[in-house]
Design a protein around this motif. Sequence first.
Motif, short mmCIF file in Angstrom:
data_model
loop_
_atom_site.label_atom_id
_atom_site.label_comp_id
_atom_site.label_asym_id
_atom_site.label_seq_id
_atom_site.Cartn_x
_atom_site.Cartn_y
_atom_site.Cartn_z
N THR A 1 38.97 -11.42 58.09
CA THR A 1 39.03 -10.64 59.33
C THR A 1 37.86 -9.67 59.45
O THR A 1 37.97 -8.62 60.08
CB THR A 1 40.35 -9.85 59.40
N CYS B 1 35.39 -10.80 64.57
CA CYS B 1 36.29 -11.16 65.66
C CYS B 1 35.45 -11.80 66.76
O CYS B 1 34.49 -11.19 67.25
CB CYS B 1 37.02 -9.92 66.17
N LEU C 1 39.10 -12.54 72.69
CA LEU C 1 39.60 -11.35 73.38
C LEU C 1 39.78 -11.58 74.88
O LEU C 1 40.37 -10.74 75.57
CB LEU C 1 38.63 -10.18 73.18
N TRP D 1 44.51 -9.64 68.20
CA TRP D 1 43.70 -8.48 68.54
C TRP D 1 44.21 -7.73 69.78
O TRP D 1 43.55 -6.80 70.25
CB TRP D 1 42.26 -8.90 68.80
N LYS E 1 42.33 -4.16 70.97
CA LYS E 1 41.38 -4.16 72.08
C LYS E 1 41.84 -3.25 73.22
O LYS E 1 41.03 -2.83 74.05
CB LYS E 1 41.17 -5.58 72.60
#
Length: 376
Positions: free
Chosen positions: A100, A103, A108, A115, A119
Amino acid sequence: MLVEDAPEDEGQGSPRQTYNFAPGYHGVVYRADVPDRGAGHRREHKGDDEQEKTATTSGAAASEPPREDDKVRYKMQSMQWGLIPFWTKRDPGYSTLSKTINCRDDSLSTPGGMWSTMKAGKRCIIVAQGFYEWLKNGKEKMPHFVKRKDGQLMCFAGLWDCVQYEDADVKRYTYTIITTDSNKQLRFLHDRMPVILNPGSREIRTWLDPKRHEWSKELQDLLKPFDGELDCYPVSKEVGKVGNNSPSFIIPVASKENKSNIANFFANASAKQTLKEESRAEPVVETNVEVEHSQEDKKQPVPEIIAKAAADADGQVTKTGIKREAAEPNLDEEPPRKLPSKTRQSRTSATSNGSKSPVKPKDGTQKITKFFANSA
């Protein structure tokens, strides 16, 4: 942008100052000073659907916008590289942590997922001098260092979170770096690169704004390849060994500053030889000396022969030479005595004791009986 708080340079959990940064190391993170809600374990195990719902609810609470009368403050904090979500109950170990560290930006763009809570209100900036990427050529791999051409620090877009394990008293802060497609300059090296934002820019203020507690297209559009100029060059393979640390890791392999470069070794040897040959040559110094005559030198009497030659020159008399008459011998004086010659010293032979050899008789050898008769 202002900084209200910053971590200590030394001590446990302080940022790792190294030229070989690895997952699990503590780095410098710049973020809005918002509550750490969402940290801590849940008291009961729930299914995946309910877990995601609870995580989303907790994330919304964590990203609640501050009141209008509250002043937004920003801080620098030391966090570990490799994000661990707040709902984790136990330490996942290094292998999970290393998965991790990055990303993807496209992960996203869709709602939900791992996430989703970060975010919404846990966005951050990771400060670094640059990053490494490996160029693959068959079985060979060559590390390259990438930095800004203008010399400024790099600001990577990232997400952070805080977790507190079961039966643990301390919180653990971690982060991840968001990646996007490579720009034209780095496409030969890798197909992905970190999202780089300009220091003090409007993009950074938008990315860190805690009032933006919902993911939007404006935030998504910030995640794009860097359009500025970068420096990218191969460096030493020693950077591939975790635990190695040296300033030479960010020096180009072909640079004159790189002592391990074989070309520099021979160049330095040639320069030393040239300097040695120049030191052997003796400089030629020309000295002009002017002799000043003192008043005493001018008053010295002129020799008779020079005065006579000058007089002849005035009377236009030319002589080819001057004869000197020999003095008459004095008969009363005794002739000089002849000094005795130095006697030659005898030398001692290294093989003789100085005695003379006995004289042999004229009649030849003597009889042995005569020798014993003389002895008697």
